[in-house]
Write a protein that holds these residues in place. Structure first.
Motif, PDB file in Angstrom:
ATOM      1  N   ILE A 206     -76.473 -10.343 -64.469  1.00 58.13           N
ATOM      2  CA  ILE A 206     -75.174  -9.972 -63.904  1.00 58.13           C
ATOM      3  C   ILE A 206     -75.285  -8.816 -62.900  1.00 58.13           C
ATOM      4  CG2 ILE A 206     -73.834 -10.854 -65.838  1.00 58.13           C
ATOM      5  CD1 ILE A 206     -73.663  -7.945 -66.878  1.00 58.13           C
ATOM      6  N   TYR A 207     -76.507  -8.264 -62.754  1.00 55.95           N
ATOM      7  CA  TYR A 207     -76.688  -7.189 -61.779  1.00 55.95           C
ATOM      8  C   TYR A 207     -78.169  -7.059 -61.429  1.00 55.95           C
ATOM      9  CZ  TYR A 207     -76.619  -2.682 -59.437  1.00 55.95           C
ATOM     10  OH  TYR A 207     -76.760  -1.684 -58.511  1.00 55.95           O
ATOM     11  N   LYS A 208     -78.425  -6.786 -60.151  1.00 53.74           N
ATOM     12  CA  LYS A 208     -79.768  -6.436 -59.688  1.00 53.74           C
ATOM     13  C   LYS A 208     -79.618  -5.251 -58.741  1.00 53.74           C
ATOM     14  CE  LYS A 208     -83.906  -8.059 -57.363  1.00 53.74           C
ATOM     15  NZ  LYS A 208     -84.564  -9.153 -56.655  1.00 53.74           N
ATOM     16  N   SER A 209     -80.318  -4.184 -59.048  1.00 54.53           N
ATOM     17  CA  SER A 209     -80.214  -2.960 -58.253  1.00 54.53           C
ATOM     18  C   SER A 209     -81.098  -3.046 -57.020  1.00 54.53           C
ATOM     19  CB  SER A 209     -80.655  -1.756 -59.091  1.00 54.53           C
ATOM     20  OG  SER A 209     -82.068  -1.704 -59.188  1.00 54.53           O
ATOM     21  N   PRO A 210     -80.863  -2.144 -56.061  1.00 48.76           N
ATOM     22  CA  PRO A 210     -81.829  -1.995 -54.963  1.00 48.76           C
ATOM     23  C   PRO A 210     -83.065  -1.267 -55.500  1.00 48.76           C
ATOM     24  CG  PRO A 210     -80.041  -0.409 -54.744  1.00 48.76           C
ATOM     25  CD  PRO A 210     -79.691  -1.288 -55.905  1.00 48.76           C
ATOM     26  N   TYR A 211     -84.132  -1.221 -54.694  1.00 45.25           N
ATOM     27  CA  TYR A 211     -85.306  -0.457 -55.090  1.00 45.25           C
ATOM     28  C   TYR A 211     -84.935   1.012 -55.159  1.00 45.25           C
ATOM     29  CZ  TYR A 211     -88.189  -4.564 -54.312  1.00 45.25           C
ATOM     30  OH  TYR A 211     -88.744  -5.813 -54.382  1.00 45.25           O
ATOM     31  N   MET A 212     -85.457   1.685 -56.176  1.00 45.68           N
ATOM     32  CA  MET A 212     -85.186   3.103 -56.369  1.00 45.68           C
ATOM     33  C   MET A 212     -86.508   3.869 -56.292  1.00 45.68           C
ATOM     34  SD  MET A 212     -82.485   2.883 -59.557  1.00 45.68           S
ATOM     35  CE  MET A 212     -82.296   4.668 -59.618  1.00 45.68           C
ATOM     36  N   GLU A 213     -86.642   4.666 -55.260  1.00 49.44           N
ATOM     37  CA  GLU A 213     -87.822   5.511 -55.118  1.00 49.44           C
ATOM     38  C   GLU A 213     -87.741   6.643 -56.148  1.00 49.44           C
ATOM     39  OE1 GLU A 213     -90.296   4.950 -52.903  1.00 49.44           O
ATOM     40  OE2 GLU A 213     -89.242   3.156 -52.210  1.00 49.44           O
ATOM     41  N   PRO A 214     -88.865   7.252 -56.519  1.00 48.98           N
ATOM     42  CA  PRO A 214     -88.809   8.409 -57.414  1.00 48.98           C
ATOM     43  C   PRO A 214     -87.885   9.482 -56.836  1.00 48.98           C
ATOM     44  CG  PRO A 214     -91.060   7.656 -57.181  1.00 48.98           C
ATOM     45  CD  PRO A 214     -90.236   6.883 -56.192  1.00 48.98           C
ATOM     46  N   GLY A 215     -87.041  10.030 -57.690  1.00 49.00           N
ATOM     47  CA  GLY A 215     -86.089  11.055 -57.277  1.00 49.00           C
ATOM     48  C   GLY A 215     -84.725  10.503 -56.884  1.00 49.00           C
ATOM     49  N   SER A 216     -84.566   9.178 -56.856  1.00 45.95           N
ATOM     50  CA  SER A 216     -83.269   8.604 -56.464  1.00 45.95           C
ATOM     51  C   SER A 216     -82.388   8.373 -57.682  1.00 45.95           C
ATOM     52  CB  SER A 216     -83.470   7.297 -55.689  1.00 45.95           C
ATOM     53  OG  SER A 216     -84.113   6.337 -56.498  1.00 45.95           O
ATOM     54  N   ARG A 217     -81.079   8.217 -57.406  1.00 39.90           N
ATOM     55  CA  ARG A 217     -80.082   8.073 -58.473  1.00 39.90           C
ATOM     56  C   ARG A 217     -79.025   7.066 -58.030  1.00 39.90           C
ATOM     57  NH1 ARG A 217     -77.683  12.518 -62.126  1.00 39.90           N
ATOM     58  NH2 ARG A 217     -75.639  11.698 -62.656  1.00 39.90           N
ATOM     59  N   LEU A 218     -78.586   6.213 -58.955  1.00 35.94           N
ATOM     60  CA  LEU A 218     -77.502   5.270 -58.687  1.00 35.94           C
ATOM     61  C   LEU A 218     -76.299   5.625 -59.548  1.00 35.94           C
ATOM     62  CD1 LEU A 218     -79.033   1.669 -58.539  1.00 35.94           C
ATOM     63  CD2 LEU A 218     -77.945   2.920 -56.716  1.00 35.94           C
ATOM     64  N   GLU A 219     -75.136   5.618 -58.925  1.00 32.84           N
ATOM     65  CA  GLU A 219     -73.865   5.820 -59.616  1.00 32.84           C
ATOM     66  C   GLU A 219     -72.875   4.815 -59.035  1.00 32.84           C
ATOM     67  OE1 GLU A 219     -72.963   9.939 -58.844  1.00 32.84           O
ATOM     68  OE2 GLU A 219     -73.981  10.574 -60.669  1.00 32.84           O
ATOM     69  N   ASN A 220     -71.695   4.753 -59.586  1.00 34.20           N
ATOM     70  CA  ASN A 220     -70.665   3.817 -59.104  1.00 34.20           C
ATOM     71  C   ASN A 220     -71.214   2.395 -59.029  1.00 34.20           C
ATOM     72  OD1 ASN A 220     -68.782   5.949 -58.730  1.00 34.20           O
ATOM     73  ND2 ASN A 220     -69.797   6.436 -56.804  1.00 34.20           N
ATOM     74  N   ILE A 221     -71.888   1.994 -60.073  1.00 36.53           N
ATOM     75  CA  ILE A 221     -72.529   0.678 -60.114  1.00 36.53           C
ATOM     76  C   ILE A 221     -71.473  -0.399 -60.295  1.00 36.53           C
ATOM     77  CG2 ILE A 221     -74.130  -0.773 -61.434  1.00 36.53           C
ATOM     78  CD1 ILE A 221     -75.648   1.908 -62.064  1.00 36.53           C
ATOM     79  N   LYS A 222     -71.518  -1.397 -59.425  1.00 34.39           N
ATOM     80  CA  LYS A 222     -70.594  -2.528 -59.482  1.00 34.39           C
ATOM     81  C   LYS A 222     -71.400  -3.779 -59.823  1.00 34.39           C
ATOM     82  CE  LYS A 222     -67.326  -5.172 -56.745  1.00 34.39           C
ATOM     83  NZ  LYS A 222     -66.822  -5.448 -55.419  1.00 34.39           N
ATOM     84  N   LEU A 223     -70.992  -4.499 -60.843  1.00 39.88           N
ATOM     85  CA  LEU A 223     -71.719  -5.693 -61.282  1.00 39.88           C
ATOM     86  C   LEU A 223     -71.664  -6.781 -60.215  1.00 39.88           C
ATOM     87  CD1 LEU A 223     -70.473  -5.814 -64.988  1.00 39.88           C
ATOM     88  CD2 LEU A 223     -72.602  -4.827 -64.112  1.00 39.88           C
ATOM     89  N   ASP A 224     -72.701  -7.622 -60.174  1.00 36.43           N
ATOM     90  CA  ASP A 224     -72.740  -8.752 -59.238  1.00 36.43           C
ATOM     91  C   ASP A 224     -71.818  -9.879 -59.696  1.00 36.43           C
ATOM     92  OD1 ASP A 224     -74.665  -7.365 -57.776  1.00 36.43           O
ATOM     93  OD2 ASP A 224     -76.336  -8.349 -58.795  1.00 36.43           O
ATOM     94  N   ASP A 225     -71.608 -10.004 -61.003  1.00 35.73           N
ATOM     95  CA  ASP A 225     -70.708 -11.016 -61.567  1.00 35.73           C
ATOM     96  C   ASP A 225     -69.464 -10.324 -62.112  1.00 35.73           C
ATOM     97  OD1 ASP A 225     -72.625 -12.895 -61.042  1.00 35.73           O
ATOM     98  OD2 ASP A 225     -72.920 -13.511 -63.127  1.00 35.73           O
ATOM     99  N   VAL A 226     -68.337 -10.962 -61.970  1.00 38.30           N
ATOM    100  CA  VAL A 226     -67.087 -10.432 -62.521  1.00 38.30           C
ATOM    101  C   VAL A 226     -67.010 -10.845 -63.985  1.00 38.30           C
ATOM    102  CG1 VAL A 226     -64.570 -10.498 -62.367  1.00 38.30           C
ATOM    103  CG2 VAL A 226     -65.943 -10.536 -60.275  1.00 38.30           C
ATOM    104  N   LEU A 227     -66.783  -9.856 -64.868  1.00 39.05           N
ATOM    105  CA  LEU A 227     -66.669 -10.137 -66.295  1.00 39.05           C
ATOM    106  C   LEU A 227     -65.231  -9.949 -66.753  1.00 39.05           C
ATOM    107  CD1 LEU A 227     -69.827  -8.279 -67.684  1.00 39.05           C
ATOM    108  CD2 LEU A 227     -69.582 -10.706 -67.158  1.00 39.05           C
ATOM    109  N   ASP A 228     -64.822 -10.743 -67.743  1.00 39.56           N
ATOM    110  CA  ASP A 228     -63.499 -10.592 -68.346  1.00 39.56           C
ATOM    111  C   ASP A 228     -63.469  -9.322 -69.183  1.00 39.56           C
ATOM    112  OD1 ASP A 228     -62.661 -13.014 -67.254  1.00 39.56           O
ATOM    113  OD2 ASP A 228     -63.392 -14.161 -68.994  1.00 39.56           O
ATOM    114  N   ALA A 229     -62.272  -8.862 -69.515  1.00 36.08           N
ATOM    115  CA  ALA A 229     -62.118  -7.680 -70.357  1.00 36.08           C
ATOM    116  C   ALA A 229     -62.842  -7.904 -71.681  1.00 36.08           C
ATOM    117  CB  ALA A 229     -60.639  -7.389 -70.590  1.00 36.08           C
ATOM    118  N   GLY A 230     -63.490  -6.851 -72.171  1.00 32.21           N
ATOM    119  CA  GLY A 230     -64.207  -6.931 -73.441  1.00 32.21           C
ATOM    120  C   GLY A 230     -65.411  -6.020 -73.455  1.00 32.21           C
TER     121      GLY A 230
END
Length: 183
Positions: A128-152
């Motif tokens: 449901i998600y694949k991130s970009p490449y993350m070099e050492p020292g990098s950080r990801l926030e505000n992650i949005k899923l590639d697939d839309v999931l129902d509430a739960g």
């Protein structure tokens, strides 16, 4: 060796007493059997003596981390390398199509390894998600899923894929993550 020398050896052998001839033959047979046994033992050791290193394909959670550490300490286990994980494991999403309000993943500088990560649903392994490449020292926030999931609430597996300088995967580390979709 000359023809005369060879004929002389043959003559001496023929002149040997029968008991001495049998003694030489026995010694040759014993040496040959010993060589065959050593060779056979070496082959058996190579085929069955070495064990493949144990693979640890277990998802580590807060519930089983102590058990996994105890298992690793019991065994003669020396990791080839290590990877530090810096992230939270309970992610909240306002709805199925919006970025998370609290998801954070960091690739610390001391890892010295570029990574990307994937998230799969625990029940069917659907990515449901694949991130970009993350070099050492990098950080990801505000992650949005590639697939839309129902509430739960969803149990997922986040897998770090460690890559070399050519971006070819060299290793993996998996962690359990709980996703909560509110609306």
């Amino acid at each position: 060796m000359s023809k005369e020398g060879a004929n002389e050896r043959i003559s001496r052998r023929d002149a040997m007493p029968e008991a001495e001839k049998k003694s030489h033959t026995r010694i040759i047979i014993v040496v040959a059997l010993l060589a065959v046994c050593l060779l056979g033992g070496g082959i058996v050791y190579l085929l069955f003596g070495k064990k493949e290193p144990q693979s640890y394909n277990t998802v580590i959670t807060a519930d089983n981390v102590e058990e996994i550490i105890a298992q690793m300490e019991e065994k003669d286990f020396t990791p080839i390398g290590s990877y530090e994980v810096q992230m939270n494991t309970k992610w909240e999403f306002p709805d199925g199509s919006s970025p998370s309000s609290n998801a954070r993943v960091t690739n610390p500088v001391k890892n010295n390894t570029t990574v990307f990560f994937t998230i799969t649903l625990g029940n069917d392994n659907r990515q449901i998600y694949k991130s970009p490449y993350m070099e050492p020292g990098s950080r990801l926030e505000n992650i949005k899923l590639d697939d839309v999931l129902d509430a739960g609430t969803y149990e997922t597996v986040l897998t770090y894929h460690l890559v070399d300088d050519d971006y070819k995967e060299t290793s993996k580390v998996s962690v359990k993550v709980i996703l909560t979709i509110h609306n």
